[in-house]
Write a protein that holds these residues in place. Structure first.
Motif, short mmCIF file in Angstrom:
data_model
loop_
_atom_site.label_atom_id
_atom_site.label_comp_id
_atom_site.label_asym_id
_atom_site.label_seq_id
_atom_site.Cartn_x
_atom_site.Cartn_y
_atom_site.Cartn_z
N ARG A 21 0.79 -1.27 0.09
CA ARG A 21 0.09 -0.03 -0.10
C ARG A 21 1.01 1.33 0.04
O ARG A 21 1.30 1.60 1.01
CB ARG A 21 -1.02 0.01 1.10
CG ARG A 21 -1.93 -1.26 1.28
CD ARG A 21 -2.95 -1.17 2.35
NE ARG A 21 -3.63 -0.05 2.72
CZ ARG A 21 -4.62 0.24 1.95
NH1 ARG A 21 -5.12 -0.44 1.00
NH2 ARG A 21 -5.49 1.42 2.28
N ILE A 22 1.02 2.00 -1.22
CA ILE A 22 2.12 2.86 -1.40
C ILE A 22 1.08 4.07 -1.46
O ILE A 22 0.52 4.38 -2.37
CB ILE A 22 2.89 2.35 -2.37
CG1 ILE A 22 3.47 1.01 -2.38
CG2 ILE A 22 3.96 3.49 -2.81
CD1 ILE A 22 4.15 0.68 -3.75
N ALA A 23 1.76 5.08 -0.85
CA ALA A 23 1.37 6.76 -1.04
C ALA A 23 2.54 7.32 -1.87
O ALA A 23 3.44 7.09 -1.71
CB ALA A 23 1.27 7.15 0.35
N ILE A 24 1.75 7.93 -2.81
CA ILE A 24 2.80 8.82 -3.73
C ILE A 24 2.47 10.25 -3.40
O ILE A 24 1.22 10.72 -3.79
CB ILE A 24 2.94 8.42 -5.25
CG1 ILE A 24 2.89 6.93 -5.40
CG2 ILE A 24 3.79 9.21 -6.01
CD1 ILE A 24 2.40 6.35 -6.58
N ILE A 25 3.43 10.99 -2.77
CA ILE A 25 3.13 12.27 -2.37
C ILE A 25 4.09 13.48 -3.22
O ILE A 25 5.15 13.13 -3.26
CB ILE A 25 3.62 12.68 -0.95
CG1 ILE A 25 2.87 11.59 0.00
CG2 ILE A 25 3.28 14.04 -0.44
CD1 ILE A 25 3.01 11.95 1.54
N THR A 26 3.34 14.34 -3.94
CA THR A 26 4.07 15.18 -4.78
C THR A 26 3.92 16.80 -3.96
O THR A 26 3.28 16.82 -2.89
CB THR A 26 3.85 15.22 -6.13
OG1 THR A 26 4.73 15.84 -6.74
CG2 THR A 26 2.29 15.81 -6.42
N HIS A 27 4.83 17.53 -4.57
CA HIS A 27 5.04 18.82 -4.03
C HIS A 27 3.61 20.00 -4.06
O HIS A 27 2.76 19.75 -4.81
CB HIS A 27 6.44 19.56 -4.58
CG HIS A 27 6.10 20.14 -5.98
ND1 HIS A 27 5.50 21.10 -6.47
CD2 HIS A 27 6.45 19.55 -7.06
CE1 HIS A 27 5.69 21.24 -7.69
NE2 HIS A 27 6.21 20.26 -8.08
N VAL A 28 3.53 20.69 -3.10
CA VAL A 28 2.59 21.80 -2.67
C VAL A 28 2.46 22.64 -4.28
O VAL A 28 3.75 22.69 -5.01
CB VAL A 28 2.82 22.84 -1.67
CG1 VAL A 28 2.89 21.78 -0.46
CG2 VAL A 28 4.22 23.32 -1.80
N ALA A 52 -2.09 1.94 -4.84
CA ALA A 52 -1.25 3.21 -4.82
C ALA A 52 -2.21 4.32 -4.71
O ALA A 52 -3.24 4.08 -5.52
CB ALA A 52 -0.46 3.22 -5.98
N PHE A 53 -1.74 5.44 -3.89
CA PHE A 53 -2.69 6.51 -3.56
C PHE A 53 -1.83 7.93 -3.99
O PHE A 53 -0.80 8.27 -3.40
CB PHE A 53 -2.96 6.54 -1.92
CG PHE A 53 -3.61 5.10 -1.64
CD1 PHE A 53 -4.90 4.76 -1.80
CD2 PHE A 53 -2.69 4.21 -1.15
CE1 PHE A 53 -5.30 3.70 -1.54
CE2 PHE A 53 -3.18 2.95 -0.58
CZ PHE A 53 -4.66 2.61 -0.78
N VAL A 84 6.05 5.38 1.85
CA VAL A 84 5.87 6.71 1.31
C VAL A 84 6.75 6.99 0.02
O VAL A 84 8.05 6.96 0.31
CB VAL A 84 5.64 7.61 2.26
CG1 VAL A 84 5.52 9.17 1.53
CG2 VAL A 84 4.74 7.39 3.15
N VAL A 85 6.42 7.39 -1.29
CA VAL A 85 7.44 7.78 -2.12
C VAL A 85 7.01 9.30 -2.26
O VAL A 85 5.85 9.56 -2.78
CB VAL A 85 7.13 6.92 -3.37
CG1 VAL A 85 8.01 7.56 -4.50
CG2 VAL A 85 7.30 5.58 -3.28
N SER A 86 7.84 10.08 -2.07
CA SER A 86 7.90 11.54 -2.39
C SER A 86 8.55 11.66 -3.75
O SER A 86 9.70 11.18 -4.18
CB SER A 86 8.41 12.15 -1.41
OG SER A 86 9.97 12.13 -1.24
N VAL A 107 6.97 4.83 8.70
CA VAL A 107 6.96 4.14 7.37
C VAL A 107 8.21 4.54 6.46
O VAL A 107 8.65 5.77 6.51
CB VAL A 107 5.58 4.64 6.55
CG1 VAL A 107 5.54 4.15 5.09
CG2 VAL A 107 4.30 4.24 7.38
N PRO A 108 8.78 3.38 5.61
CA PRO A 108 9.76 3.95 5.01
C PRO A 108 9.60 4.91 3.98
O PRO A 108 8.47 5.01 3.23
CB PRO A 108 10.21 2.69 4.01
CG PRO A 108 9.40 1.43 5.05
CD PRO A 108 8.30 2.24 5.74
N LEU A 109 10.49 5.78 3.79
CA LEU A 109 10.35 7.16 3.08
C LEU A 109 11.41 7.07 1.76
O LEU A 109 12.60 7.06 2.00
CB LEU A 109 10.79 8.33 3.80
CG LEU A 109 10.36 9.71 3.20
CD1 LEU A 109 9.07 10.01 2.31
CD2 LEU A 109 10.73 10.86 3.96
#
Ligand code: AMP
Ligand code: MN
Ligand code: MN
Length: 340
Positions: A21-28, A52-53, A84-86, A107-109
């Motif tokens: 279950r992977i969150a992909i977070i990008t920039h503001v 993936a979210f 978490v993938v940034s 959570v691994p980042l």
């Protein structure tokens, strides 16, 4: 000869293998590459059977609001993600409220990014300033590990590759980048349609914003051109997004200019600084000194107001940078043309 592929750390494959279950977070204040790389990676990971979210603090901008999957963006990840993938961001704070260290600290980042100013904040990272877009990294990652790229994924990935290169028009575009673009088209990305949607249409509010901001253009003898988007201008134009719709690139194209800047007043009194430089001039370090970041030719920062003080501070730093850049004029010669 341009190198064909970028080197992708093998470690990323192990991390993906272990996650479900992977969150992909990008920039503001996301741009086309932020949205395209998040969605592109999302579709690639889903193709592997992962959940993936896509996560972003701020809304998807007009330029890419037609991409498949944009409606799935959420302001924060689900509580039970295991990775978490940034992506497309160079420091932890660029995730804004989307990353709650208290909730996600265990959570691994991972960080996948192409900014030269990256702070190496993530324990597991692939920072590759040679990549023209985080989307290019998503492409190479998928290729390196034999992850399938569906037509939908290819569409998202090509979109970010095109927006971060302003339609393959930036000075870092080379044979490798064109090969990546070609392959994405072969995989099903409709390049003509993407170009039409991403570059050949703007909200009317952007045109009005430009008209108002261009009435007060400043030109410094050192070759700096700058404009301001005040809250009043933004309201009058009816422009709700935080971006300038490409104004800073437009003014930087003026003959004789080395650097273009757009200052945007934010509702909280802070000032957004968006900078562009002609090839041979590097604005990334000025942005970094201001607490921001970016690339040699495109960088930015958010700094304290009031507006006039912020402008004076940034213009002084840019003049200092240009003064140290005596080689600039010598680099103006173009290496185009044969040796017949
Ligand atoms: P912009 O001028 O907003 O189009 O941004 C140009 C480049 O600078 C992009 O690659 C951004 O990711 C980066 N950038 C802009 N603002 C910031 C900031 N406050 N901190 C770090 N990087 C930034
Ligand atoms: Mn970006
Ligand atoms: Mn980018």
């Amino acid at each position: 000869m341009t190198e064909e592929m970028l080197h992708v750390p093998e470690e990323l494959k192990d991390v993906v293998d272990r996650a479900n279950r992977i969150a992909i977070i990008t920039h503001v204040a996301p741009d086309g590459d932020a949205i395209g790389s998040t969605l592109g990676l999302m579709y690639v990971l889903r193709g592997l059977g992962k959940s993936a979210f896509p996560v972003c603090q701020d809304p998807v901008p007009y330029q890419v609001n037609w991409l498949p999957g944009v409606e799935e963006f959420r302001p924060s990840p689900p509580a039970d993600v295991d990775l978490v993938v940034s992506i497309d961001l160079s420091s932890l704070d660029r995730m804004g409220d989307a990353y709650d260290a208290g909730a996600l600290g265990h959570v691994p980042l991972v960080n996948i990014d192409h900014h030269v100013t990256n702070t190496h904040f993530a324990p597991i990272r692939w920072v590759e300033p040679k990549a023209v877009a985080a989307c290019e990294q998503v492409y190479h990652l998928a290729r390196a590990f034999d992850y399938p790229i569906t037509p939908t994924a290819a569409t998202c990935i090509l979109t970010g590759l095109l927006t971060d290169t302003r339609g393959l028009r930036t000075s870092n575009v080379n044979a490798r980048v064109l090969r990546v673009a070609t392959h994405l088209v072969e995989l099903g990305a409709p390049i003509g349609e993407i170009t039409e949607l991403a570059f050949n249409r703007k909200p009317l509010s952007v045109i009005k914003l430009w008209a108002l901001a261009l009435q007060h253009l400043h030109i410094e003898p050192e070759g700096i051109i700058w404009a301001t988007i005040t809250e009043a201008i933004r309201k009058e134009a009816g422009h709700e997004e935080e971006n300038d719709g490409g104004l800073v690139s437009f003014i930087t194209s003026a003959e004789g200019m080395y650097v273009g800047v757009v200052f945007t007043e934010k509702p909280d009194g802070q000032v957004n600084v968006s900078m562009r430089a002609r090839p041979g001039v590097d604005v990334s370090q000025v942005a970094f000194a201001l607490g921001g970041g970016g690339h040699p030719q495109a960088a930015g920062a958010t700094i304290e107001g009031p507006l006039e003080a912020a402008q004076a501070r940034v213009i002084a730093l840019l003049k200092e940078m240009l003064a140290q850049h005596e080689s600039v004029r010598a680099q103006e010669t173009v290496s185009v043309g044969g040796s017949e």
